[in-house]
Design an enzyme around this catalytic site. Structure first.
Site, PDB file in Angstrom:
ATOM      1  N   SER A   1       0.859  -1.183   0.000  1.00 22.06           N
ATOM      2  CA  SER A   1       0.000   0.000   0.000  1.00 22.06           C
ATOM      3  C   SER A   1       0.890   1.225   0.000  1.00 22.06           C
ATOM      4  O   SER A   1       2.093   1.112   0.199  1.00 22.06           O
ATOM      5  CB  SER A   1      -0.907   0.016   1.234  1.00 22.06           C
ATOM      6  OG  SER A   1      -1.779   1.124   1.220  1.00 22.06           O
TER       7      SER A   1
ATOM      8  N   ARG B   1      -0.388  -3.983  -6.929  1.00 25.08           N
ATOM      9  CA  ARG B   1      -1.591  -4.587  -6.354  1.00 25.08           C
ATOM     10  C   ARG B   1      -2.818  -3.869  -6.898  1.00 25.08           C
ATOM     11  O   ARG B   1      -2.799  -2.651  -7.083  1.00 25.08           O
ATOM     12  CB  ARG B   1      -1.563  -4.452  -4.816  1.00 25.08           C
ATOM     13  CG  ARG B   1      -2.686  -5.199  -4.092  1.00 25.08           C
ATOM     14  CD  ARG B   1      -2.470  -6.694  -4.179  1.00 25.08           C
ATOM     15  NE  ARG B   1      -3.378  -7.453  -3.331  1.00 25.08           N
ATOM     16  CZ  ARG B   1      -4.557  -7.946  -3.719  1.00 25.08           C
ATOM     17  NH1 ARG B   1      -4.998  -7.691  -4.929  1.00 25.08           N
ATOM     18  NH2 ARG B   1      -5.279  -8.674  -2.896  1.00 25.08           N
TER      19      ARG B   1
ATOM     20  N   THR C   1      -7.009   1.262   4.778  1.00 23.73           N
ATOM     21  CA  THR C   1      -6.551   0.490   5.933  1.00 23.73           C
ATOM     22  C   THR C   1      -7.430   0.751   7.150  1.00 23.73           C
ATOM     23  O   THR C   1      -7.811  -0.176   7.871  1.00 23.73           O
ATOM     24  CB  THR C   1      -5.083   0.819   6.257  1.00 23.73           C
ATOM     25  OG1 THR C   1      -4.274   0.532   5.108  1.00 23.73           O
ATOM     26  CG2 THR C   1      -4.589  -0.013   7.427  1.00 23.73           C
TER      27      THR C   1
ATOM     28  N   CYS D   1      -0.579  -6.440 -17.252  1.00 30.90           N
ATOM     29  CA  CYS D   1       0.090  -7.178 -16.184  1.00 30.90           C
ATOM     30  C   CYS D   1       1.365  -6.449 -15.770  1.00 30.90           C
ATOM     31  O   CYS D   1       2.204  -6.130 -16.616  1.00 30.90           O
ATOM     32  CB  CYS D   1       0.437  -8.590 -16.640  1.00 30.90           C
ATOM     33  SG  CYS D   1       1.439  -9.511 -15.442  1.00 30.90           S
TER      34      CYS D   1
ATOM     35  N   CYS E   1       4.303 -13.952 -11.145  1.00 30.27           N
ATOM     36  CA  CYS E   1       3.078 -13.319 -10.650  1.00 30.27           C
ATOM     37  C   CYS E   1       3.272 -12.698  -9.269  1.00 30.27           C
ATOM     38  O   CYS E   1       3.731 -13.362  -8.333  1.00 30.27           O
ATOM     39  CB  CYS E   1       1.953 -14.349 -10.604  1.00 30.27           C
ATOM     40  SG  CYS E   1       0.396 -13.724  -9.962  1.00 30.27           S
TER      41      CYS E   1
ATOM     42  N   CYS F   1      -1.353  -9.552  -7.974  1.00 30.84           N
ATOM     43  CA  CYS F   1      -2.076  -8.275  -7.985  1.00 30.84           C
ATOM     44  C   CYS F   1      -3.535  -8.439  -8.379  1.00 30.84           C
ATOM     45  O   CYS F   1      -4.349  -7.581  -8.086  1.00 30.84           O
ATOM     46  CB  CYS F   1      -1.380  -7.267  -8.893  1.00 30.84           C
ATOM     47  SG  CYS F   1      -1.601  -7.581 -10.662  1.00 30.84           S
TER      48      CYS F   1
ATOM     49  N   CYS G   1      -5.128  -9.197 -13.922  1.00 30.24           N
ATOM     50  CA  CYS G   1      -5.516  -9.983 -15.093  1.00 30.24           C
ATOM     51  C   CYS G   1      -6.931 -10.517 -14.953  1.00 30.24           C
ATOM     52  O   CYS G   1      -7.725 -10.499 -15.901  1.00 30.24           O
ATOM     53  CB  CYS G   1      -4.528 -11.122 -15.320  1.00 30.24           C
ATOM     54  SG  CYS G   1      -4.323 -12.244 -13.909  1.00 30.24           S
TER      55      CYS G   1
END
Length: 627
Positions: free
Chosen positions: A125, A374, A410, A571, A596, A599, A602
């Protein structure tokens, strides 16, 4: 090889410890065994189009002769509450449950599973933390050593043109105002929450991904099963194959984060999205840099919109100066996944943004030390699903409590976990919970959400994100925010709608102009693979790709033919690429699943909705250190 298992362990802990030992022994045996070869035949021209997907969720094992005779029984254990996901929401729920149990002197078993190898390793984050929920959970968080080391001291907001910066005053009351907030490395904060949870007696099992939702005969949620391990890339069982474990509970909390793969199943199973709009998302990309100390301004928060995106592509940037003992800055770029041009690459837009004179002057002479990405929820109030169902609840970023104008989720995620815990506790500790189903249905959680400050906060900003869908785009949205939010505080008597599914927004490639991106210079901007290397991403290579395709033929027939293969651009980790067929005629999709970073972009943006992200073997994925 000698393995020892501590005797004073619960059933789950004993199972997981024993499983690690058995896996180590089998690995040693496998290293000295002759290789086994498996073949697979399909009723299609596999010689022309190589098979991509081998995962059992697409090709069931009960129809695969290679699985005949393999032991499929799973060990099962019972808890009062099982929590999926060791992020801010899941850990806050676990902590609050144990706090209540301690206050009322009740026995309560709480188990939490997390797919990362350690708590915080998959957390990414910005992050500028609003401490409201933390103050409620731990009023003494400073004495407990919470890693909130950087209070915000300076707030800058800018509109960027290609070469210039237009400063925008940060007026009190605007959602982007960060007075009283803290710049944090969220992975470190989550790790600290994990320590607090364990001190209270929460059983935490990192490295074990929840792969399946279990149901009672009456249809209510029974619990979850962790992922199987020891499956070869072609989908066959290895000698080291082991079944996962079942964890049963009175109530299961799903806090997987944005676009969780189990939450997707639950939406369908219980029709949870019947009365809300489809969720809309963005992708956030982030780097951590060590900069020249002379340029370091601990506590400074910088945000921008505008260049390099056009006015009709939602997005923006952040650059935060941390006070962590060395001149660190966290910087990132967010792109709304409702963009329309299939040639757009969020990663390359991020790299290009760093060359703006206002940004470059901070980074020049510095060193990049971390990278990650992310997806994040952007739908807000209009896209909130029903969050309770028989046997379970959705918490945190799984249903999507992020406040988009604030770029913060958060505090709302933590509060949702706490509200869930407070609704659950009297039910799971009651001698007669008065439930019509085997898995407890606790609608009081949703009722409490609607009475909380989460609901008021999200309702007030509900129109800001969809207001950008106008002819003037970014600038129209900013005017709307200034008039209707700053003056009326979100009390306008209407609610705007989003554009719809992000996957449906791409235009055909023939209708769009290709975007020419500059080559990375290796100083401020970098290529994709060297960036992924900084994420610490690692997966067991010999396992079925967890990026599964419902139909292997669709990427070439639809995505490449119509949209020029957008997955190789959206991606942020180089997972997807189109390569020539071995025959030299035509192309095929290659999935580099080991790259990968989890995130989920895709799964969200694929125009064919053919990609289904599922969990890989536990511990696989990025290894973020305080991102």
């Amino acid at each position: 090889t000698v393995c020892t298992v501590p005797s004073a362990l619960t059933g789950s802990a004993l199972f997981f410890a024993a499983q690690r030992c058995i896996r180590a022994l089998k690995t040693v045996q496998a290293e000295h065994a002759p290789p086994q070869h498996y073949t697979w035949r399909r009723n299609c021209s596999s010689a022309v189009m190589p098979r991509i997907t081998s995962h059992y969720t697409i090709f069931p094992r009960d129809k695969d002769p290679r699985w005949e005779g393999v032991e499929m029984e799973r060990f099962a254990d019972e808890a009062d509450v099982v929590i999926v996901g060791g992020g801010p929401a899941g850990l806050s729920a676990a902590i609050r449950l144990k706090q209540l149990a301690k206050e009322q002197e009740k026995e309560l078993r709480v188990c939490l599973v997390e797919k990362a190898s350690q708590i915080g390793a998959h957390t990414l984050s910005g992050a500028c933390l609003e401490p409201s929920a933390l103050n409620e959970l731990f009023p003494d968080w400073k004495e407990r050593g919470a890693p909130l080391n950087t209070p915000v001291t300076e707030d800058l907001f800018s509109i960027l043109t290609e070469k210039y910066r237009i400063p925008v005053p940060m007026l009190p009351g605007l959602p982007m105002n960060n007075h009283g907030n803290y710049i944090v490395r969220l992975g470190h904060f989550v790790h600290w929450l994990g320590e607090q949870a364990e001190e209270l007696g929460v059983e935490i099992y990192p490295g074990y991904a929840a792969a399946e939702v279990l149901f009672h005969e009456d249809g209510s949620v029974k619990g979850i099963a962790t992922n199987d391990v020891g499956i070869a890339k072609d989908g066959s069982p290895k000698d080291v194959f082991e079944r996962g474990m079942e964890l049963h509970a009175k109530v299961t909390l799903f806090g997987e984060g944005c676009h969780g793969h189990l939450a997707k199943q639950l939406y369908r199973q219980f029709n949870l999205r019947e009365n809300c709009e489809p969720q809309t998302y963005a992708i956030g990309l982030k780097e951590l840099w060590v900069i020249d100390e002379k340029k370091w301004r601990p506590g400074r928060v910088e945000h921008s919109v505008g260049w390099p995106l056009n006015r009709n592509t939602y997005g923006g940037s952040f650059l935060y100066h941390l006070n962590e003992g060395e001149p660190l800055v966290a910087l990132g770029f967010v792109v709304g996944l409702d963009y329309t041009n299939p040639y757009l690459s969020p990663f390359r837009e991020f790299q290009r943004w760093k060359h703006h004179p206002f940004v470059a002057k901070t980074l020049e002479g510095g060193d990049r030390i971390a990278y990650g990405a992310r997806a994040l929820n952007e739908g807000g109030y209009q896209c909130l699903p029903k969050v309770t169902f028989p046997g379970g609840m959705l918490i945190g970023c799984s249903p999507g409590f992020m406040n988009v104008p604030k770029i913060k989720g958060t505090h709302t995620a933590m509060k949702s976990g706490m509200l869930a815990a407070e609704a659950i506790f009297p039910k799971v500790t009651a001698e007669d919970p008065a439930s019509e189903t085997a898995g407890l249905h606790i609608p009081e959680y949703e009722d409490n959400l609607k009475k909380s400050w989460i609901w008021k906060e999200l309702y007030a900003v509900r129109n800001i994100r969809p207001s950008f869908h106008n002819y003037f785009g970014l600038y129209g949205g900013m005017v709307y925010t200034g008039v209707f939010y700053w003056i009326l505080r979100g009390k306008e008597p209407w609610t705007l709608k989003h554009a719809g599914l992000d996957s449906a927004q791409l235009k055909p490639a023939k209708e769009c102009t290709p975007i020419e991106y500059p080559k990375p210079d290796g100083k401020l901007s970098f290529d994709l693979l060297s960036s992924v290397a900084l994420s610490g991403t690692n997966h067991e290579g010999d396992q079925p790709p967890h990026l599964t395709l419902k139909d292997d033929s669709i990427p070439v027939a639809n995505n490449l033919a119509i949209y020029d293969g957008p997955e190789q651009r959206f991606c942020p980790a180089g997972v997807y690429e189109y390569v020539p067929l071995e025959t030299g005629e035509g192309m095929r999709l290659q999935i580099n699943a080991q790259n990968c970073v989890h995130c989920k972009t895709c799964d969200i943006k694929d125009p064919s909705q053919n990609i289904n992200w599922v969990v890989p073997e536990g511990s696989g994925g990025p290894a973020y250190n305080g991102l």
